[in-house]
Design an enzyme around this catalytic site. Structure first.
Site, PDB file in Angstrom:
ATOM      1  N   LYS A  10       0.822  -1.214   0.000  1.00  0.00           N
ATOM      2  CA  LYS A  10       0.000   0.000   0.000  1.00  0.00           C
ATOM      3  C   LYS A  10       0.859   1.269   0.000  1.00  0.00           C
ATOM      4  CE  LYS A  10      -3.929  -2.280   2.292  1.00  0.00           C
ATOM      5  NZ  LYS A  10      -4.837  -2.272   3.471  1.00  0.00           N
ATOM      6  N   TYR A  50     -12.413  -2.105  -3.692  1.00  0.00           N
ATOM      7  CA  TYR A  50     -12.830  -2.273  -2.297  1.00  0.00           C
ATOM      8  C   TYR A  50     -14.351  -2.125  -2.157  1.00  0.00           C
ATOM      9  CZ  TYR A  50      -8.336  -2.469   0.305  1.00  0.00           C
ATOM     10  OH  TYR A  50      -7.134  -2.853   0.875  1.00  0.00           O
ATOM     11  N   PHE A  58     -15.261   3.843   7.309  1.00  0.00           N
ATOM     12  CA  PHE A  58     -13.902   4.244   6.924  1.00  0.00           C
ATOM     13  C   PHE A  58     -13.680   4.264   5.408  1.00  0.00           C
ATOM     14  CE2 PHE A  58     -13.768  -0.359   7.978  1.00  0.00           C
ATOM     15  CZ  PHE A  58     -13.304  -0.886   6.772  1.00  0.00           C
ATOM     16  N   ARG A  86      -1.747 -14.063   4.479  1.00  0.00           N
ATOM     17  CA  ARG A  86      -2.454 -13.313   5.528  1.00  0.00           C
ATOM     18  C   ARG A  86      -1.752 -13.476   6.880  1.00  0.00           C
ATOM     19  NH1 ARG A  86      -7.142 -10.733   4.164  1.00  0.00           N
ATOM     20  NH2 ARG A  86      -7.833 -10.641   6.322  1.00  0.00           N
ATOM     21  N   THR A  92      -5.214  -6.926  10.920  1.00  0.00           N
ATOM     22  CA  THR A  92      -5.518  -5.648  10.255  1.00  0.00           C
ATOM     23  C   THR A  92      -4.960  -4.465  11.050  1.00  0.00           C
ATOM     24  OG1 THR A  92      -7.575  -6.669   9.486  1.00  0.00           O
ATOM     25  CG2 THR A  92      -7.416  -4.271   9.296  1.00  0.00           C
ATOM     26  N   ARG A 103       2.679  -6.181   9.227  1.00  0.00           N
ATOM     27  CA  ARG A 103       1.943  -5.045   9.802  1.00  0.00           C
ATOM     28  C   ARG A 103       2.496  -4.634  11.166  1.00  0.00           C
ATOM     29  NH1 ARG A 103      -3.926  -7.139   7.620  1.00  0.00           N
ATOM     30  NH2 ARG A 103      -4.042  -5.814   5.767  1.00  0.00           N
ATOM     31  N   ASN A 113      -1.892   0.251   6.964  1.00  0.00           N
ATOM     32  CA  ASN A 113      -1.337  -1.001   7.484  1.00  0.00           C
ATOM     33  C   ASN A 113      -0.485  -1.764   6.452  1.00  0.00           C
ATOM     34  OD1 ASN A 113      -3.380  -1.851   5.846  1.00  0.00           O
ATOM     35  ND2 ASN A 113      -4.561  -2.905   7.415  1.00  0.00           N
ATOM     36  N   HIS A 116      -2.059  -5.580   1.660  1.00  0.00           N
ATOM     37  CA  HIS A 116      -3.364  -6.209   1.456  1.00  0.00           C
ATOM     38  C   HIS A 116      -3.151  -7.654   1.038  1.00  0.00           C
ATOM     39  CE1 HIS A 116      -7.318  -7.147  -0.280  1.00  0.00           C
ATOM     40  NE2 HIS A 116      -6.626  -7.675  -1.279  1.00  0.00           N
ATOM     41  N   GLU A 127      -9.676 -10.673  -7.520  1.00  0.00           N
ATOM     42  CA  GLU A 127      -8.674  -9.615  -7.343  1.00  0.00           C
ATOM     43  C   GLU A 127      -7.506  -9.757  -8.329  1.00  0.00           C
ATOM     44  OE1 GLU A 127      -9.538  -8.606  -2.644  1.00  0.00           O
ATOM     45  OE2 GLU A 127      -7.659  -9.601  -3.174  1.00  0.00           O
TER      46      GLU A 127
HETATM   47  P1  ATP Z   1      -6.999  -6.053   3.388  1.00  0.00           P
HETATM   48  O1  ATP Z   1      -8.364  -6.320   2.792  1.00  0.00           O
HETATM   49  O2  ATP Z   1      -6.441  -4.709   2.999  1.00  0.00           O
HETATM   50  O3  ATP Z   1      -6.047  -7.185   3.169  1.00  0.00           O
HETATM   51  P2  ATP Z   1      -7.991  -6.843   5.943  1.00  0.00           P
HETATM   52  O4  ATP Z   1      -8.692  -7.954   5.191  1.00  0.00           O
HETATM   53  O5  ATP Z   1      -7.111  -7.209   7.081  1.00  0.00           O
HETATM   54  O6  ATP Z   1      -7.141  -5.960   4.976  1.00  0.00           O
HETATM   55  P3  ATP Z   1     -10.481  -5.406   5.858  1.00  0.00           P
HETATM   56  O7  ATP Z   1     -11.458  -5.522   6.958  1.00  0.00           O
HETATM   57  O8  ATP Z   1     -10.744  -6.125   4.567  1.00  0.00           O
HETATM   58  O9  ATP Z   1      -9.039  -5.793   6.447  1.00  0.00           O
HETATM   59  O10 ATP Z   1     -10.307  -3.851   5.562  1.00  0.00           O
HETATM   60  C1  ATP Z   1      -9.717  -3.387   4.358  1.00  0.00           C
HETATM   61  C2  ATP Z   1      -8.784  -2.244   4.673  1.00  0.00           C
HETATM   62  O11 ATP Z   1      -9.537  -1.132   5.142  1.00  0.00           O
HETATM   63  C3  ATP Z   1      -7.795  -2.510   5.812  1.00  0.00           C
HETATM   64  O12 ATP Z   1      -6.659  -3.225   5.415  1.00  0.00           O
HETATM   65  C4  ATP Z   1      -7.449  -1.110   6.251  1.00  0.00           C
HETATM   66  O13 ATP Z   1      -6.530  -0.480   5.351  1.00  0.00           O
HETATM   67  C5  ATP Z   1      -8.801  -0.429   6.145  1.00  0.00           C
HETATM   68  N1  ATP Z   1      -9.544  -0.505   7.415  1.00  0.00           N
HETATM   69  C6  ATP Z   1     -10.115  -1.613   7.962  1.00  0.00           C
HETATM   70  N2  ATP Z   1     -10.715  -1.328   9.134  1.00  0.00           N
HETATM   71  C7  ATP Z   1     -10.527   0.009   9.326  1.00  0.00           C
HETATM   72  C8  ATP Z   1     -10.918   0.923  10.342  1.00  0.00           C
HETATM   73  N3  ATP Z   1     -11.625   0.533  11.399  1.00  0.00           N
HETATM   74  N4  ATP Z   1     -10.521   2.208  10.209  1.00  0.00           N
HETATM   75  C9  ATP Z   1      -9.817   2.624   9.131  1.00  0.00           C
HETATM   76  N5  ATP Z   1      -9.425   1.827   8.121  1.00  0.00           N
HETATM   77  C10 ATP Z   1      -9.774   0.529   8.218  1.00  0.00           C
HETATM   78 MG    MG Z   2      -9.855  -7.636   3.432  1.00  0.00          MG
END
Ligand code: ATP
Ligand code: MG
Length: 144
Positions: A10, A50, A58, A86, A92, A103, A113, A116, A127
């Site tokens: 990212k 997304y 968010f 993962r 996350t 992370r 973070n 992805h 994806e």
């Molecule tokens: P990713 O999909 O990026 O691999 P993830 O699966 O761990 O991450 P998701 O729940 O899919 O997490 O959220 C997608 C992305 O949105 C997160 O990686 C982070 O960048 C952002 N995000 C998630 N939760 C929050 C939050 N509470 N506040 C701000 N940003 C968030």
């Molecule tokens: Mg995710």
């Protein structure tokens, strides 16, 4: 089972020149690069990628973050690549991420973070197809 997953470095990590360090962490755990490219996504492209998060509080902020600079998008392949990547990424929220994960080492906040990863085979297929065409992710060389 041999799998492929879509991984993104990212903008927060790309801008700190962490691309090489992050790829090294994947390779150390036996994940191999299948394909990779740099993108600077538009707002529309991030919203589409997304879209499962479009109703989250968010979403607006996430879209702004993901368009702020270049990203490195790659397909990683290996044994159980989806869950393994993962695991290497960590939780996350970097504050909750296990010691030695990407992370935990590099993440700045729950939003910024650093990486992805696809969360299941169906998402991985979607994806990978979002960023790469069939020629870029061939199983074997077509050369004879
Ligand atoms: P990713 O999909 O990026 O691999 P993830 O699966 O761990 O991450 P998701 O729940 O899919 O997490 O959220 C997608 C992305 O949105 C997160 O990686 C982070 O960048 C952002 N995000 C998630 N939760 C929050 C939050 N509470 N506040 C701000 N940003 C968030
Ligand atoms: Mg995710």
């Amino acid at each position: 089972m041999q799998e492929r997953t879509l991984a993104i470095i990212k903008p927060d990590a790309f801008s700190r020149n962490l691309v090489g360090s992050i790829i090294a962490m994947a390779e150390e755990k036996q994940l191999s690069m299948v394909s990779g490219k740099v993108f600077h996504l538009t707002r529309q492209q991030v919203e589409s990628f997304y879209s499962v998060h479009r109703d989250k509080s968010f979403f607006e902020s996430l879209t702004r973050f993901m368009t702020e600079g270049p990203i490195f998008v790659m397909v990683l392949g290996g044994e159980e690549a989806i869950s393994l990547w993962r695991k290497i990424m960590g939780a996350t929220d970097p504050g909750q991420a296990e010691e030695g994960t990407i992370r935990q080492r590099f993440g700045e906040s729950i939003e910024r973070n650093s990486v992805h990863g696809s969360d299941d085979p169906e998402t991985a297929r979607f994806e990978i197809g979002f960023f790469f065409n069939a020629l870029e992710v061939v199983e074997e060389s077509n050369a004879d």
